[in-house]
Design a protein around this motif. Structure first.
Motif, PDB file in Angstrom:
ATOM      1  N   ASN A  46       0.805  -1.211   0.000  1.00 31.81           N
ATOM      2  CA  ASN A  46       0.000   0.000   0.000  1.00 31.81           C
ATOM      3  C   ASN A  46       0.843   1.267   0.000  1.00 31.81           C
ATOM      4  O   ASN A  46       0.486   2.257  -0.644  1.00 31.81           O
ATOM      5  CB  ASN A  46      -0.960  -0.026   1.190  1.00 31.81           C
ATOM      6  N   THR A  53      -2.822   5.354  -6.901  1.00 34.62           N
ATOM      7  CA  THR A  53      -4.252   5.254  -6.579  1.00 34.62           C
ATOM      8  C   THR A  53      -4.919   6.628  -6.610  1.00 34.62           C
ATOM      9  O   THR A  53      -6.070   6.767  -7.047  1.00 34.62           O
ATOM     10  CB  THR A  53      -4.444   4.587  -5.209  1.00 34.62           C
ATOM     11  N   HIS A  57      -8.136   7.686  -9.174  1.00 39.98           N
ATOM     12  CA  HIS A  57      -9.421   8.266  -8.784  1.00 39.98           C
ATOM     13  C   HIS A  57      -9.600   9.701  -9.282  1.00 39.98           C
ATOM     14  O   HIS A  57     -10.716  10.223  -9.235  1.00 39.98           O
ATOM     15  CB  HIS A  57      -9.590   8.189  -7.268  1.00 39.98           C
ATOM     16  N   PHE A  69      -8.762  -4.349  -8.510  1.00 39.21           N
ATOM     17  CA  PHE A  69      -7.415  -4.518  -7.976  1.00 39.21           C
ATOM     18  C   PHE A  69      -7.075  -6.003  -7.935  1.00 39.21           C
ATOM     19  O   PHE A  69      -7.737  -6.771  -7.243  1.00 39.21           O
ATOM     20  CB  PHE A  69      -7.310  -3.929  -6.567  1.00 39.21           C
ATOM     21  N   SER A  75      -5.188  -2.392  -1.664  1.00 39.39           N
ATOM     22  CA  SER A  75      -6.417  -1.592  -1.770  1.00 39.39           C
ATOM     23  C   SER A  75      -6.671  -0.675  -0.578  1.00 39.39           C
ATOM     24  O   SER A  75      -7.711  -0.020  -0.517  1.00 39.39           O
ATOM     25  CB  SER A  75      -7.624  -2.522  -1.950  1.00 39.39           C
ATOM     26  N   HIS A  78      -7.117   2.879  -1.740  1.00 41.94           N
ATOM     27  CA  HIS A  78      -8.430   2.952  -2.392  1.00 41.94           C
ATOM     28  C   HIS A  78      -9.541   3.063  -1.356  1.00 41.94           C
ATOM     29  O   HIS A  78     -10.496   3.842  -1.535  1.00 41.94           O
ATOM     30  CB  HIS A  78      -8.601   1.700  -3.258  1.00 41.94           C
ATOM     31  N   ASN A 172       1.422  -2.344 -12.145  1.00 39.82           N
ATOM     32  CA  ASN A 172       2.131  -1.776 -10.999  1.00 39.82           C
ATOM     33  C   ASN A 172       3.423  -2.563 -10.825  1.00 39.82           C
ATOM     34  O   ASN A 172       3.445  -3.633 -10.218  1.00 39.82           O
ATOM     35  CB  ASN A 172       1.244  -1.875  -9.743  1.00 39.82           C
TER      36      ASN A 172
END
Length: 630
Positions: A46, A53, A57, A69, A75, A78, A172
């Motif tokens: 993360n 991320t 968005h 994902f 996540s 997110h 990623n």
């Protein structure tokens, strides 16, 4: 009040200025380190996708644009950007799931945390959008370079390449999954990562031509030739473009502006595009950035300042396997180790260090691992395939048709078997015994402690004409449970005379069978039943499939059989024991204690067992009810 407190939906993210996105990224990193250090969870993945991320968005309008994902352990950012900022009970009962969860938010799509599935999901969503005529919607898949090693991802790419639907694939690329990414794809992505001077070189060419005042047509031809000649030398993205998929990148995944620009280009293209983002796992947290063993992929409670565990882990089941497989490897030069991108988590790192030429990490490719192992067995080796129990589900056909059908001597070692709890439904290793019982010739061991685990491993690698399986749970070891008697391969760990109201028990005898990690629960159940005036035998067989004949015989010598197993009860060991006994005319009634056929919400292991009525008190109550003593 920071910026994060004002984020309740992606619309709030899109209203931020560029400077504010930079400040938000820093605030999110501080939040993740502080919160995840208290609860445990996936920290490194993360920290590495914060800016990526945010950019997602800002460009895509979730949930109208569907963001999937892959695996989902990245996540958390997110979740924060979609209004979920209470991490106080992360991965605990009643708190946020450690993975996407449809019950939590309309922005979450795929709950299954098994890798390499996102491209297929996104392809399906894009097809649905196309069929319904919703051509203004985009499906987005975020997949790591590690997950791209899975065969299912390449099946999806093969289909996506032949389409013209609105689909954006964000790779990623941090060079790692649980461990450094391996294989030909990893080599190709590494080449892309290390040749990011391509666009800069072209820009240098443009400036040089401008300074020399070269004629326009000459300049165009010169640059076109330069670009064509350098394409496969400096930026060899041809593997993707040759498939027919537009490639954008590599892009600095920690630069929000650059990521936004790349994603907007991809969105506007209107057909499948790969956006290759370069990120750093653990970004912004010094202990994670300096860690080479990837200890921060998933953490327990840690001190945020140092990254050290709050409480050192007790010596665990995986450590015993790690030690014993090295000892076996020293005695047996034909024994080789195979894993699917989980060298460290399953305990094969020490074996790899001592026997690097006998260790094979195949990437996230459990099917390939199983069938390749069958080939190695044919070639005269004895492969030991070590994976998490839940991930063997993905290779069932290969275990059945490539290993068992060909009587291949392959040993599967299943870590985290049974209830794992806090990672949720897809990580509980609860399916293996019910699933594998139908594989012809397969033998499965469920050791109850360190001595039986070591013995089971040694016995498993001695089998050269059938698959063998050794399963054990997550976590710390229990104290050894010695046998008081051995009956043709079945360990009896306790015999209790009636100690309570003997008249109430009326001399009836109960057999309690504890499978693997539930041996301790079986012992406690036996003591409780004896206190109710019953004679009790407690058995804890190590090898449970096929059901030992001695256990079938023992069941016929008792008035009730209670089986406790850390797996699906329908079709499990207890069901198989009852079936075998019935086939021999033994009519002893059975009580089965185990897990239901269903998906279990995330909670601690003890909470799951209590909720599913799998404690000693529950088993005792069920046995007394069956005997009409309650």
């Amino acid at each position: 009040m920071g910026l994060l407190a004002g984020i309740r939906s992606p619309e709030d993210v899109r209203r931020l200025t560029t400077a504010e996105t930079t400040a938000l990224a820093a605030e999110i990193r501080r939040f993740l380190v502080q919160e995840v250090s208290r609860t445990g969870g996936h920290l490194g993945p993360n920290l590495g996708v914060v800016e990526l991320t945010i950019a997602l968005h800002r460009v895509f309008a979730s949930p109208r644009d569907t963001i999937v994902f892959d695996t989902g352990h990245q996540s958390y950012v997110h979740k924060l950007l979609t209004g979920r900022q209470d991490f106080s009970a992360l991965r605990k009962r009643g708190g946020l799931s450690g993975y996407p969860s449809r019950a939590e938010s309309e922005h979450d799509v795929v709950e299954n945390s098994h890798a390499s599935t996102a491209l297929s999901w996104a392809d399906g969503v894009a097809k649905a959008n196309h069929v319904k005529g919703e051509t203004d919607r985009t499906a987005v898949a975020v997949i790591g370079d590690g997950a791209l090693t899975g065969g299912m991802a390449w099946e999806a790419l093969n289909n996506i390449a032949a389409s013209d639907r609105r689909l954006v694939i964000v790779v990623n690329d941090n060079g790692r999954s649980y461990s450094p990414t391996i294989g030909g794809l990893a080599n190709h992505l590494h080449t892309l990562r290390t040749t990011r001077g391509y666009e800069q070189f072209l820009e240098w060419g443009k400036r040089a031509l401008h300074r020399t005042g070269a004629p326009g047509r000459f300049a165009y031809d010169w640059l076109h030739g330069l670009k064509k000649g350098l394409k496969d030398v400096v930026a060899p993205q041809g593997m993707f473009e040759d498939l027919g998929i537009k490639y954008v990148g590599p892009v600095d995944g920690h630069d929000v502006v650059a990521m936004e620009h790349a994603l907007r280009r991809a969105k506007a293209y209107g057909a499948p595009v790969i956006v290759h983002a370069i990120t750093e796992k653990g970004r912004g947290y010094t202990p994670a950035e300096q860690d080479v063993a990837d200890r921060f992929h998933a953490v327990g409670q840690i001190h945020p300042e140092t990254g050290l565990p709050v409480a050192p882990s007790r010596f665990g089941w995986t450590s015993v396997f790690a030690d014993e497989i090295v000892a076996i490897g020293r005695r047996r030069p034909d024994v080789v180790a195979v894993t699917a991108a989980m060298l460290h988590p399953v305990g094969l790192a020490p074996f790899a260090a001592e026997f690097p030429d006998r260790t094979f990490d195949v990437g996230i490719a459990e099917q390939h691992a199983a069938t390749s192992a069958a080939g190695m067995a044919f070639g005269g080796l004895h492969p030991v395939v070590a994976v998490y129990a839940t991930f063997l589900n993905r290779a069932f056909d290969q275990v059945l048709m490539d290993v068992a059908l060909h009587k291949a001597g392959v040993t599967f070692v299943l870590d985290r078997a049974g209830v794992t709890g806090d990672d949720g439904a897809s990580h509980n290793g609860m399916w293996d015994m019910a699933m594998l019982r139908i594989v012809p010739g397969l033998r499965l061991a469920a050791p109850r402690d360190e001595p039986t685990l070591r013995a089971a491993l040694r016995q498993a690698v001695d089998v050269d004409d059938a698959p063998t399986v050794v399963r054990y749970p997550k976590g710390a070891l229990v104290d050894p449970v010695p046998a008081v008697e051995e009956l043709d391969g079945v360990d009896v760990v306790a015999r209790h005379a009636a100690t309570g109201d003997v008249a109430a028990g009326a001399g009836r005898r109960v057999l309690v069978v504890g499978v693997g990690s539930l041996a301790g629960t079986a012992l406690a159940t036996g003591e409780a039943l004896a206190a109710h005036g019953l004679e009790v035998t407690v058995a804890a067989p190590t090898w449970v499939l096929p059901v030992p004949e001695a256990l079938v015989k023992l069941s016929g010598e008792h008035d009730l059989v209670v089986t406790l197993e850390d797996g699906v009860v329908d079709g499990g060991v207890g069901a198989m024991l009852a079936q075998r006994a019935g086939e021999q005319g033994i009519v002893t009634p059975h009580v089965h204690v185990g897990l239901p056929v269903g998906f279990l919400d995330h909670a601690s292991r003890d909470q799951v067992l209590a909720a599913q009525r799998m404690t000693a008190a529950d088993a005792t109550r069920d046995a007394l009810t069956a005997l009409a003593l309650l």
